[in-house]
Write a protein that holds these residues in place. Structure first.
Motif, mmCIF file in Angstrom:
data_model
loop_
_atom_site.group_PDB
_atom_site.id
_atom_site.type_symbol
_atom_site.label_atom_id
_atom_site.label_comp_id
_atom_site.label_asym_id
_atom_site.label_seq_id
_atom_site.Cartn_x
_atom_site.Cartn_y
_atom_site.Cartn_z
ATOM 1 N N ARG A 107 65.075 66.147 31.457
ATOM 2 C CA ARG A 107 65.890 64.443 31.488
ATOM 3 C C ARG A 107 64.852 63.501 31.147
ATOM 4 N NH1 ARG A 107 67.698 60.808 35.332
ATOM 5 N NH2 ARG A 107 66.565 61.951 36.830
ATOM 6 N N PRO A 108 65.262 62.382 29.882
ATOM 7 C CA PRO A 108 64.573 62.029 29.289
ATOM 8 C C PRO A 108 64.436 60.603 30.756
ATOM 9 C CG PRO A 108 65.781 61.908 28.060
ATOM 10 C CD PRO A 108 66.264 63.005 29.183
ATOM 11 N N VAL A 109 62.992 60.434 31.183
ATOM 12 C CA VAL A 109 62.471 59.527 32.750
ATOM 13 C C VAL A 109 61.607 58.601 32.572
ATOM 14 C CG1 VAL A 109 63.921 61.176 34.218
ATOM 15 C CG2 VAL A 109 61.596 61.096 33.589
ATOM 16 N N GLY A 110 61.409 58.597 30.856
ATOM 17 C CA GLY A 110 59.744 57.565 30.783
ATOM 18 C C GLY A 110 58.873 58.379 30.800
ATOM 19 N N LEU A 117 62.499 44.591 28.644
ATOM 20 C CA LEU A 117 62.019 45.448 27.685
ATOM 21 C C LEU A 117 61.766 47.217 28.731
ATOM 22 C CD1 LEU A 117 61.899 43.842 25.639
ATOM 23 C CD2 LEU A 117 61.010 44.857 24.090
ATOM 24 N N LEU A 118 61.394 46.769 29.383
ATOM 25 C CA LEU A 118 60.954 47.625 30.482
ATOM 26 C C LEU A 118 61.386 47.841 31.722
ATOM 27 C CD1 LEU A 118 57.111 48.339 29.945
ATOM 28 C CD2 LEU A 118 59.022 49.796 28.625
ATOM 29 N N TYR A 119 61.557 49.021 32.950
ATOM 30 C CA TYR A 119 62.986 48.882 33.905
ATOM 31 C C TYR A 119 62.348 49.608 34.790
ATOM 32 C CZ TYR A 119 66.109 52.660 32.863
ATOM 33 O OH TYR A 119 66.774 53.589 33.077
ATOM 34 N N TYR A 120 61.836 50.001 36.176
ATOM 35 C CA TYR A 120 61.623 51.063 36.690
ATOM 36 C C TYR A 120 62.945 51.826 37.453
ATOM 37 C CZ TYR A 120 58.020 48.483 38.028
ATOM 38 O OH TYR A 120 56.538 47.542 38.900
ATOM 39 N N TYR A 156 58.655 55.517 37.862
ATOM 40 C CA TYR A 156 58.651 56.031 36.290
ATOM 41 C C TYR A 156 58.762 54.843 36.000
ATOM 42 C CZ TYR A 156 58.403 60.895 36.648
ATOM 43 O OH TYR A 156 58.557 62.386 36.886
ATOM 44 N N VAL A 157 58.396 54.100 34.532
ATOM 45 C CA VAL A 157 58.281 53.242 34.182
ATOM 46 C C VAL A 157 59.471 54.112 32.810
ATOM 47 C CG1 VAL A 157 55.987 53.450 32.951
ATOM 48 C CG2 VAL A 157 58.084 50.897 32.736
ATOM 49 N N ASP A 158 60.505 53.176 32.243
ATOM 50 C CA ASP A 158 61.554 53.635 31.033
ATOM 51 C C ASP A 158 61.719 52.630 30.592
ATOM 52 O OD1 ASP A 158 62.646 55.499 29.218
ATOM 53 O OD2 ASP A 158 63.858 56.070 30.709
#
Length: 624
Positions: A187-190, A280-283, A289-291
């Protein structure tokens, strides 16, 4: 030659940029020589935008008084900090000039001003003037800065051998890692903070992007294949190997290795915090993680299609800084009918998913329902307006989801603890403290009762964590209940500057709130929260409560944070006994506290002194 990149943290609280820039504007048109550099630093102190260390208790208290320091007071302050700059002990003028150059450097790099001795007179750029005029927000300023910040560049020395736009490279890598991880069934998580520290702050060339994606995926697979203790040993070893390679250290230099490992973590924390301010990024994963921000997917994809992360070429520092200051460069690749259409369609889908998710998770409890049908749009302006409307809709739905979640009171102990910590500090120890106060008061208000809307005016990212405090022309928090409406204003100020910063603005915000069409027939309150209520603040509110503001009495309820925390504890205690608080209960408390002014005669302090008893009596009444 450095083997890593990092973001300057000279200005640790980004929200101070506007204040620093306002002071710098006083020197516009003057050559930024040593004399002006020193004067600028002194003016920052005079305007209380910069507080030196090592001051006496008396001067610390005077920093909390309203207004600027006099010439005499400034001389007194500078005398006390005479030895603060030890590199220039024998020449304080040079020390002040050095401090002035340091304070202004970020504003020049960000394109908000030109203040370099080699480039003539001080100039506030068009971008800087837009920030000072509230035509552009800090999130937009950071986005435009990082979109153009590159290594090397003529304004920064020491990055020979680099060819990188760090922000764009980070976006490329995170998107690539997500895609590769999904191919592997994950699962993509950044990227995690460990991965960011190891593989992103040590990237120096945009041509490394593909390789870094593969290395992060490999690192993650190896770590996940190991047991907990073995995984930690593996991570520690990778950090040791990385810093020895990047900084050319030997295995025997254990102390230096440890320092550099900590540096990598610090560089990553700083980069993530600043990059996140672009929205553009979030936790994710409780900040582990940062995504890539889900509501900005189209914009990110368009950016990465047009920019590969390489550094551009400039003739000199002047050309580079002009580029940084130009709000129209580079052209944003979605600012066209096709791009804006894609942004609108993506946001529309996001809003639908969020609204449907609320209906599934909280059947029959939805606080808002928006018509989210597609519609024909023709002009770029129409698309921009619709995009703004959809972003506002998504934010309202996120607030609704949070209100419904917080009603369980699952996190009330955490909010009590966080607010108690903030209330117990003699002064703010972090630039994040005012932001955290707005955040935890917002969440606690959501948990308090059956509110229809709790809308903070701070700027938030897709993770719903705040980025910047509410703008000065708006209330901190706006609340809607079935039978009344309320604004909430919060501050950590304790001294007379509390009155200066909050007195008139709070009354003005409440009057503007009262005068809105939707609120004109409602019963409107203002809840004011602070560690303590300064006497000047109290007496300012007393005039409004007792005799009126602009011809009408206002319902302002000033509480200390300790009193508000007591209310939260009562709500928790009564909930444990099967008595869930309703908004009518909050209205009753506000009304009783406000109404006590009538029995206080002309003594504002008697009104304030009776609040504790009123809260306790109210709490006892909730048992019935």
């Amino acid at each position: 030659m450095p083997g890593t990149w990092s973001i300057s943290t000279t200005l640790r609280n980004p929200e101070r940029i506007r204040g620093f820039l306002h002071v710098l504007s006083r020197f516009e048109g003057k050559p930024f020589n040593e004399t002006v550099q020193g004067s600028f630093f002194k003016e920052l102190i005079r305007c209380k935008e910069y507080r030196p260390t090592g001051l006496s208790e008396d001067l610390k208290l005077r920093f909390e008084e309203p207004g600027e320091f006099t010439d005499r007071e400034l001389v007194e302050i500078l005398h006390q900090v005479h030895y603060e700059n030890r590199s220039f002990e024998d020449d304080q003028d040079k020390a002040y000039a050095f401090r002035g150059r340091t304070a202004v450097s970020n504003m020049t790099k960000m394109g908000l001003a030109v203040a370099k001795e080699s480039m003539g007179v001080v100039r506030i750029t068009d971008l800087g003037k837009k920030l000072l005029g509230d035509e552009i927000g800090l999130a937009d300023v950071f986005f435009r800065y990082f979109l153009k910040w590159q290594l090397p560049n003529p304004a920064d020395k020491g990055y020979r051998g680099f060819d990188l736009n760090p922000f764009l490279a980070v976006l490329h890598v995170i998107r690539g890692v997500n895609r590769e991880w999904e191919k592997l069934g994950g699962r993509p998580v950044g990227v995690s903070k460990e991965e960011f520290s190891l593989f992103l702050t040590t990237m120096t060339d945009y041509r490394e992007i593909g390789g870094r994606i593969g290395r992060i995926v490999g690192f993650r697979q190896e770590k996940q294949s190991l047991g907990r203790n073995a995984a930690q040993r593996y991570v520690d070893q990778r950090f040791r190997e990385t810093v020895m390679e990047v900084f050319r250290l030997h295995p025997g230099e254990g102390e230096k290795i440890g320092i550099k490992v900590n540096n990598l973590y610090d560089y990553a924390d700083s980069a993530i915090r600043y990059f996140r301010q672009t929205k553009l990024l979030y936790y994710r994963g409780n900040g582990r993680y940062v995504d890539l921000a889900p509501t900005r997917t189209v914009e990110i994809d368009r950016l990465l299609e047009h920019f590969d992360g390489r550094a551009l070429t400039f003739r000199d520092a002047g050309e580079y800084l002009d580029y940084m200051a130009d709000p129209d460069q580079p052209a944003l690749p979605w600012e066209n009918p096709d791009g804006l259409r894609s942004v609108r369609e993506h946001l529309l889908e996001q809003a639908r998913e969020l609204q449907n998710g609320i209906d599934r998770q909280y059947p029959g409890q939805a606080l808002h329902s928006f018509p989210l049908a597609d519609q024909r749009l023709d002009t770029i302006q129409e698309y921009r307006q619709e995009i703004d409307r959809l972003r506002e809709t998504i934010q309202i739905l996120h607030n609704d989801q949070a209100i419904l979640r917080e009603r369980s009171l699952e996190h009330i102990d955490e909010y009590i603890r966080k607010l108690s910590e903030l209330a117990g500090r003699k002064r703010s120890v972090s630039g994040q403290d005012p932001l955290n106060l707005e955040y935890y008061v917002t969440l606690s208000l959501m948990a308090l009762d059956d509110a229809l809307e709790i809308s903070p005016n701070y700027t938030a990212g897709d993770d719903q964590l705040p980025l910047f405090t509410a703008a000065g022309n708006r209330p901190d928090i706006e609340c809607v209940y079935s039978s009344f409406r309320m604004i909430c204003e919060v501050t950590l100020l304790r001294g007379r500057d509390q009155w200066f910063q909050e007195g008139q603005p709070v009354m003005r915000h409440l009057r503007e709130f009262e005068d809105r069409e939707a609120n004109r027939s409602a019963d409107n309150y203002c809840l004011f929260l602070a560690p303590s209520i300064h006497r000047d603040t109290l007496n300012t509110f007393w005039m409004s409560v007792k005799w009126g503001y602009e011809g009408r009495v206002q319902k302002i309820v000033p509480l200390t944070l300790a009193q508000y925390i007591r209310i939260l504890r009562i709500v928790k205690e009564r909930n444990g006994k099967g008595r869930r608080m309703k908004h009518e209960d909050l209205r009753k408390l506000l009304s009783e506290i406000w109404g006590k002014h009538a029995r206080a005669g002309n003594d504002s302090t008697a009104w304030l002194a009776g609040i504790d008893d009123t809260i306790e009596q109210w709490g006892a009444s909730l048992s019935g």
